[in-house]
Structures are given as structure tokens and as C-alpha cells.
Design a protein around this motif. Sequence first.
Motif, PDB file in Angstrom:
ATOM      1  N   TYR A  48       0.837  -1.187   0.000  1.00 30.02           N
ATOM      2  CA  TYR A  48       0.000   0.000   0.000  1.00 30.02           C
ATOM      3  C   TYR A  48       0.876   1.243   0.000  1.00 30.02           C
ATOM      4  O   TYR A  48       2.007   1.212   0.472  1.00 30.02           O
ATOM      5  N   LEU A  63      -3.795   0.596  -2.875  1.00 30.55           N
ATOM      6  CA  LEU A  63      -3.005  -0.583  -3.199  1.00 30.55           C
ATOM      7  C   LEU A  63      -2.024  -0.260  -4.320  1.00 30.55           C
ATOM      8  O   LEU A  63      -2.368   0.444  -5.270  1.00 30.55           O
ATOM      9  N   HIS A  91      -5.272  -0.866  -8.741  1.00 27.94           N
ATOM     10  CA  HIS A  91      -4.054  -0.547  -8.002  1.00 27.94           C
ATOM     11  C   HIS A  91      -3.317   0.578  -8.734  1.00 27.94           C
ATOM     12  O   HIS A  91      -3.734   0.987  -9.808  1.00 27.94           O
TER      13      HIS A  91
END
Length: 96
Positions: A48, A63, A91
Motif C-alpha cells: 500500500y 493498493l 491498483h
Amino acid sequence: AAGGEHVVVPARPFAADGTRLDEAVELPDEGTLEAVTVAHHLEGAPVYGLIRIAGATTPLFHLLSEVVEPGVRVRAVWREERTGSILDIAHFAPAG
């Protein structure tokens, strides 16, 4: 979302100081990684990061695709099907 001097990501109805955020603001899908952590206690040890997006007054926690050093430019990788939430971003990956 924006209101007064605040532009926050992901969008929410109020800033930390209680300012109402009632205006949608378009921001870039790229930013600079400010901090990174690996969640070793979770299955797959996801990575993260805190991402500073130009125009936002707060960093975005999201993420990452891999461990990268702070200071690296990262870009959102979008899901094929979107629902209009922050989870539309699968992400962030290095922008290089």
C-alpha cells in the motif's frame, strides 16, 4: 470532492475539519508516492502507498502493484468494469 480550500481523494461528503465537500473535481490519475508499506500480516503481503495527486489537499491511500521507493511517479490501473467508486482503481503502478 471539493469545498472551500479542500480537495480530497477519495471523494467524501466532509473534510477532516467538517467543511462540507459538495463539488466534484476531476483530478489526474497519476501522482507521486510519498510512503509505502507492506502488509505482511495479510495473505499475499499486499503493498500500500500514500499517493500525492496534484490538486488534492490530502494524499490517497491505495493498493500498489509492487514495492517501489517513495518519490516514484505512479499511475492508476483501472478495472475494466467500473461502478463509480474508488475501487474502480485496481491498483497504482509505476508510471514509467
